[in-house]
Design an enzyme around this catalytic site. Structure first.
Site, PDB file in Angstrom:
ATOM      1  N   GLU A   7      13.885 102.551 -10.058  1.00 63.41           N
ATOM      2  CA  GLU A   7      13.993 103.503 -11.167  1.00 63.41           C
ATOM      3  C   GLU A   7      15.461 103.880 -11.357  1.00 63.41           C
ATOM      4  OE1 GLU A   7      11.668 107.076 -10.850  1.00 63.41           O
ATOM      5  OE2 GLU A   7      12.171 107.680 -12.872  1.00 63.41           O
ATOM      6  N   GLY A  65      16.765 111.757  -3.488  1.00 59.68           N
ATOM      7  CA  GLY A  65      15.908 112.271  -2.418  1.00 59.68           C
ATOM      8  C   GLY A  65      14.820 111.295  -1.977  1.00 59.68           C
ATOM      9  N   ALA A  66      14.097 110.748  -2.950  1.00 61.67           N
ATOM     10  CA  ALA A  66      12.977 109.880  -2.611  1.00 61.67           C
ATOM     11  C   ALA A  66      12.486 109.191  -3.868  1.00 61.67           C
ATOM     12  CB  ALA A  66      11.840 110.712  -2.016  1.00 61.67           C
ATOM     13  N   MET A  67      11.585 108.234  -3.686  1.00 62.73           N
ATOM     14  CA  MET A  67      11.089 107.472  -4.835  1.00 62.73           C
ATOM     15  C   MET A  67       9.606 107.160  -4.685  1.00 62.73           C
ATOM     16  SD  MET A  67      11.721 106.077  -7.695  1.00 62.73           S
ATOM     17  CE  MET A  67      10.381 105.311  -8.591  1.00 62.73           C
ATOM     18  N   GLU A  68       8.886 107.380  -5.786  1.00 60.36           N
ATOM     19  CA  GLU A  68       7.419 107.354  -5.772  1.00 60.36           C
ATOM     20  C   GLU A  68       6.807 105.973  -5.972  1.00 60.36           C
ATOM     21  OE1 GLU A  68       9.317 108.788  -8.241  1.00 60.36           O
ATOM     22  OE2 GLU A  68       8.443 108.418 -10.221  1.00 60.36           O
ATOM     23  N   HIS A 127       5.779 116.088  -3.840  1.00 57.70           N
ATOM     24  CA  HIS A 127       6.225 115.670  -5.178  1.00 57.70           C
ATOM     25  C   HIS A 127       5.992 114.163  -5.376  1.00 57.70           C
ATOM     26  CE1 HIS A 127       9.032 115.815  -8.713  1.00 57.70           C
ATOM     27  NE2 HIS A 127       9.235 114.561  -8.347  1.00 57.70           N
ATOM     28  N   GLU A 128       6.459 113.373  -4.418  1.00 57.09           N
ATOM     29  CA  GLU A 128       6.321 111.917  -4.574  1.00 57.09           C
ATOM     30  C   GLU A 128       4.846 111.528  -4.559  1.00 57.09           C
ATOM     31  OE1 GLU A 128       8.979 110.735  -5.567  1.00 57.09           O
ATOM     32  OE2 GLU A 128      10.312 112.275  -4.794  1.00 57.09           O
ATOM     33  N   HIS A 178       3.178 112.162  -7.854  1.00 57.64           N
ATOM     34  CA  HIS A 178       3.513 111.175  -8.883  1.00 57.64           C
ATOM     35  C   HIS A 178       2.463 110.065  -8.969  1.00 57.64           C
ATOM     36  CE1 HIS A 178       7.257 112.134 -10.784  1.00 57.64           C
ATOM     37  NE2 HIS A 178       8.008 112.084  -9.698  1.00 57.64           N
ATOM     38  N   GLU A 198       8.394 113.952 -14.688  1.00 54.45           N
ATOM     39  CA  GLU A 198       9.178 114.776 -13.769  1.00 54.45           C
ATOM     40  C   GLU A 198       8.915 116.272 -13.945  1.00 54.45           C
ATOM     41  OE1 GLU A 198      10.188 113.521 -11.281  1.00 54.45           O
ATOM     42  OE2 GLU A 198      10.599 111.431 -11.740  1.00 54.45           O
TER      43      GLU A 198
HETATM   44  N1  B3K Z   1      11.636 109.358  -9.679  1.00 51.90           N
HETATM   45  C1  B3K Z   1      12.635 109.451  -8.648  1.00 51.90           C
HETATM   46  C2  B3K Z   1      14.018 109.626  -9.169  1.00 51.90           C
HETATM   47  C3  B3K Z   1      14.668 108.373  -9.606  1.00 51.90           C
HETATM   48  C4  B3K Z   1      16.108 108.605  -9.946  1.00 51.90           C
HETATM   49  C5  B3K Z   1      16.722 107.368 -10.482  1.00 51.90           C
HETATM   50  N2  B3K Z   1      18.109 107.539 -10.760  1.00 51.90           N
HETATM   51  C6  B3K Z   1      12.324 110.528  -7.676  1.00 51.90           C
HETATM   52  C7  B3K Z   1      11.493 111.641  -8.189  1.00 51.90           C
HETATM   53  O1  B3K Z   1      11.817 112.328  -9.116  1.00 51.90           O
HETATM   54  O2  B3K Z   1      10.443 111.827  -7.655  1.00 51.90           O
HETATM   55 ZN    ZN Z   2       9.853 113.019  -9.489  1.00 51.49          ZN
END
Ligand code: B3K
Ligand code: ZN
Length: 873
Positions: free
Chosen positions: A125, A265-268, A301-302, A305, A324
């Protein structure tokens, strides 16, 4: 100046994708020098596309194309440029086989496939997938993925991708393969894979319908004792989403991987969430309570998602807040349910008012649904996330929890497996509730923070109290005029004994006024005396409220407002008023009433300790700057400091008692009550060391030495660092590093406590930290904790009148732009606010931006931030 100006992309130009990709078959051959990616795409013309595009144009960046075949025949006339691959005159339906070669070990942008401490991992992402292979890399193209990963068995025993494992086997040359299949169609930004030598921690969760889900966490072996908290948080989140939103998890496995080098921070990613180590690893010895809280909310949060983002995704990146904003709202609700709702709200609003309001008032201000961007990476903003969450919260307030739930059920049912818009979300809420949210949609369209000017009048003879409310919203870039917003204003009235007054015939003592016009006035009848208004309870809308409360009224609200958030806010307003009138020279001494308010807080043992800790904190320097035009940072900092030391000196005995009362010999527990006690004890300790109190110093040294957990240890370290006790401070810093040098997350804390401290000699210290052996220019966490924290928190040194802080930041941004443009653009953020400051500061900030803009090799990311910051407003 860049040779060519990067182009803006506009929401109004959105067109449906000309082709769809139903299935993707990927094969990764991972080697040390290079990775070969084989991809087979099942492509078909989109029957709903506007126009009949004959050519297939796929996204691709920094790829080496090896072979390209269409339905088995080599394609000879494909046109490849730096951003795309074009194949002309393709049939209506076909298979495309693409082999590309990439070099993850040289990928310093940390987008696409890259290496982080010996493991391979991905971040797709928003537009990272196009750095892995050619693809229609846009969220409205959803496909099912099958992923085969081949790698050296010894170096990379663990091979992961989205979905479920369907095959594995040994291969020649000491290699092996694992194949994964994800049955849910998803956009390419949710693709993920990982290869490494990782240990696995397992747990399980049984869903409401009785399915057992395997929960697996993968970390480097040295971190194997730091998984418990994340797994516990995950289970809580899974349970909560079933109870509150009726959402069950859908795959058989849910995986979390911790990675040290990560841009955010993290990615879903579907079924395979990838986390920055600092947002997932914790043990009582290495992580503070703040880290425990952060982990709990990010894991949730993740996870959330999976429905709000993955099952129902965004049509295009202008709709980013669809997933988001909604997901932040969901994780805020979750955190509120896990601990104290009021404290959660206070922390969140504090951040929103300090940082999101600043963004909304600056040159990068944009609506929750932006209208254009140059680089989408720059739009993962507080406006899209946090203001977006406030907008969803207002819908929740207007509809009430039951209607809101009906709306969300309908939204998930109707749009499951589809890529939709924020407007679809609002329309579903309207349909479920029967409410008209037409005007409300302006929250998505108009940037800027609305201001409510409130005045009142009491007619003693008639017993009528009138509240007059006027709304306005300042101009923002490309939006000179704003139409009125639909604003829910939660309020109540109190009599002089602190009793809430009935506001209507039924006797309700609280109301949500719905403001829709520029001006409103509300009459409250049958009152015996002039009431004290309590307005914008629980921060019911992301607005600035302007009403002239007297200090006595604020004191009164601090102890009587039934709304906990407003009690805290009244205290903040009182402190702001005291600080501002000292700054303006109207007061020379700290108002005794403020000291009394704090004394009450410290001595009343019946109060919630987490609340007391929040109430003890004066408004931050950054927030005070936000409230001031032509801000003189040094003066604001010194005045705030003076108020703080005056209060602490006056309450020395009480602070010592509070510190003593809040000690515990029990083993560490992450419970709301213990967290509150530790936070209050640490607040008291830091006020004592700040004023140079000898007893405080001894307590801090002792607590540092004997602390059984990181919260206490770090609390003591931080108290010593922000104090005049240089000898003790240096000793503690040295000891801390010796003890924890092998733990990157703890070392990051050690960096941050120094770079963020005004007591540590400013820039000189920060430059030393950049030379420290533990500093790593390739690691975003190190960059953020040294350079980012300096610019964001060490305000008095960052805004040094000679401009040295700005020039320093400019140098670092320029250096980083070549290796990691996303991080460089993020670091430039404090400079964008240059218009806010006193003339001399302003000019030096501006000239640093101008120098950056003159750079010939500027990335798209940085170009957008810098050029927009300098545009006339
Ligand atoms: N969706 C990702 C963020 C991605 C950022 C890309 N530059 C994490 C989050 O919001 O949960
Ligand atoms: Zn998010």
């Amino acid at each position: 100046m860049r040779a060519s100006q990067p182009q803006s992309i506009y929401l109004k130009d959105y067109r449906k994708p000309p082709f769809l990709i139903d299935h993707v078959d990927l094969r990764f051959e991972l080697f040390e020098e290079q990775t070969r990616v084989h991809s087979r795409l099942q492509v078909r013309r989109n029957p709903e596309a506007d126009g009949a595009e004959r050519d297939l144009v796929l996204h691709g960046e920094d790829l080496e194309l090896e072979t390209l075949t269409l339905d088995g025949r080599p394609v000879e006339d494909a046109v490849v440029d730096s951003e795309s691959l074009r194949i002309s005159n393709v049939p209506d339906q076909f298979n495309l086989d693409v082999v590309t070669c990439i070099r993850p070990q040289e990928n310093t942008r940390l987008e696409g496939l890259y290496k982080s401490s010996g493991m391979f991992c991905t971040q797709c992402e928003a537009e990272g997938f196009r750095r892995i292979t050619y693809f229609l890399d846009r969220p409205d193209v959803m496909a099912c993925y099958r992923t085969r990963i081949e790698a050296d068995s010894e170096q990379y025993p663990v091979l992961l991708a989205n979905g479920n494992p369907v095959d594995h086997g040994e291969m020649e040359g000491g290699r092996h393969q694992v194949t994964w299949e994800d049955p849910f169609p998803k956009p390419s930004y949710l693709f993920a894979m990982v290869a490494g030598d990782l240990v696995e921690k397992r747990d399980e969760f049984t869903t409401g319908s009785g399915r057992v889900v395997d929960l697996r966490m993968y970390v480097e072996p040295r971190n194997s004792d730091k998984c418990e908290h994340a797994l516990a948080s995950l289970k809580k989140a899974m349970q909560w989403d079933e109870e509150v939103y009726g959402r069950e998890y859908d795959l058989d496995i849910f995986m979390i991987v911790a990675v040290d080098d990560f841009n955010m921070g993290a990615m879903e990613n579907k079924g395979l969430n990838i986390f920055n180590s600092s947002c997932v690893l914790a043990s009582p010895e290495t992580a503070t309570d703040a880290a425990y809280e952060r982990i709990e909310s990010i894991v949730a949060h993740e996870y959330f998602h999976n429905w709000s983002g993955n099952r129902v995704t965004c049509r295009d990146w202008f709709q980013l807040s669809l997933k988001e904003g909604f997901t932040v709202f969901r994780d805020n609700q979750f955190s509120a349910d896990m601990g104290s709702p009021t404290v959660q709200r206070i922390d969140h609003v504090n951040m929103l008012r300090t940082a999101q309001f600043a963004e909304d008032d600056g040159p990068m201000a944009h609506p929750v649904r932006p209208e254009s961007y140059i680089e989408i990476g720059n739009f993962y903003t507080l406006t899209v996330y946090e203001k977006g969450a406030e907008v969803v919260r207002m819908i929740h307030t207007l509809l009430g929890p039951d209607m809101f739930r009906e709306g969300s059920d309908l939204y998930f049912a109707r749009f499951d497996g589809r890529a939709v818009t924020t407007d679809d979300f609002v329309a579903t809420m309207e349909e479920a509730s029967g409410r008209d949210l037409g005007q409300f949609r302006r929250w998505y369209e108009q940037a800027g923070t609305p201001v409510l000017h409130v005045s009142d009048h009491f007619d003693a003879e008639k017993g009528v109290y009138t509240l007059s409310i006027e709304q306005s919203c300042p101009a923002t870039p490309r939006q000179p005029h704003k139409a009125p917003f639909h604003i829910p204003l939660r309020m109540g009235l109190l009599d002089s004994t602190g009793e809430p007054l009935p506001l209507d015939d039924i006797g309700n003592t609280e109301q949500v006024l719905e403001l829709t016009e520029s001006r409103h006035s509300y009459r409250f009848k049958d009152l015996k005396e002039r009431p004290v208004p309590s307005l914008l309870r629980n921060f019911s809308a992301p607005v600035k409220l302007d009403y002239a409360w007297s200090r006595d009224q604020l004191m009164f609200l601090v102890s009587h407002d039934p709304d906990g958030f407003n009690r805290w806010d009244a205290g903040q307003k009182l402190a702001i008023d005291v600080i501002q009138s000292m700054l303006e020279g109207n007061d020379t001494e700290v108002d005794e009433r403020l000291i009394e308010a704090y004394r009450n807080l410290l001595t009343d043992t019946s109060l919630d300790r987490a609340m007391v800790a929040r109430m003890l904190a004066l408004p931050g320097t950054a927030y005070l700057i936000e409230l001031t035009r032509d801000a003189d940072v040094q003066a604001i900092h010194e005045t705030r400091q003076r108020v703080q030391t005056t209060v602490a000196n006056a309450l020395r005995e009480e602070l010592l008692a509070v510190h003593m009362r809040n000690q515990s010999s029990e083993p560490y527990a992450f419970s709301a009550e213990r967290v509150a006690a530790r936070s209050l004890a640490n607040s008291a300790l830091s006020l004592l060391t700040l004023i140079g109190d000898e007893a405080g110093k001894d307590l801090a040294v002792e607590q540092f030495r004997d602390a059984p957990n990181m919260t206490n240890r770090f609390g003591a370290l931080s108290a010593l660092v922000n104090s005049p006790f240089e000898k003790e401070r240096d000793r503690a810093l040295e000891q801390f590093y010796v003890d924890w040098q092998d733990d990157p997350q703890v070392v990051e804390q050690w960096f941050a406590v120094q770079s963020g401290s005004p007591w540590m000699g400013g820039l000189k210290r920060v430059r030393e930290l950049l030379e420290h052996p533990a500093f790593d220019w390739k690691n975003p966490n190190k960059i953020r904790t040294v350079i980012g924290v300096f610019a964001a928190r060490n305000l008095v040194h960052f805004h040094e009148p000679d401009g040295s802080g700005y020039r320093f930041l400019g140098e670092q941004i320029q250096r980083l732009d070549a290796s990691n443009p996303q991080i460089a653009a993020g670091l430039a953020q404090p400079l964008t606010r240059w218009r806010r400051y006193a003339p001399r500061l302003r000019e030096s900030m501006k000239s640093v931006l101008e120098e950056l803009l003159a750079e010939p090799q500027l990335s798209k990311d940085l170009f957008e931030v810098v050029s927009k910051s300098l545009q006339e407003q």
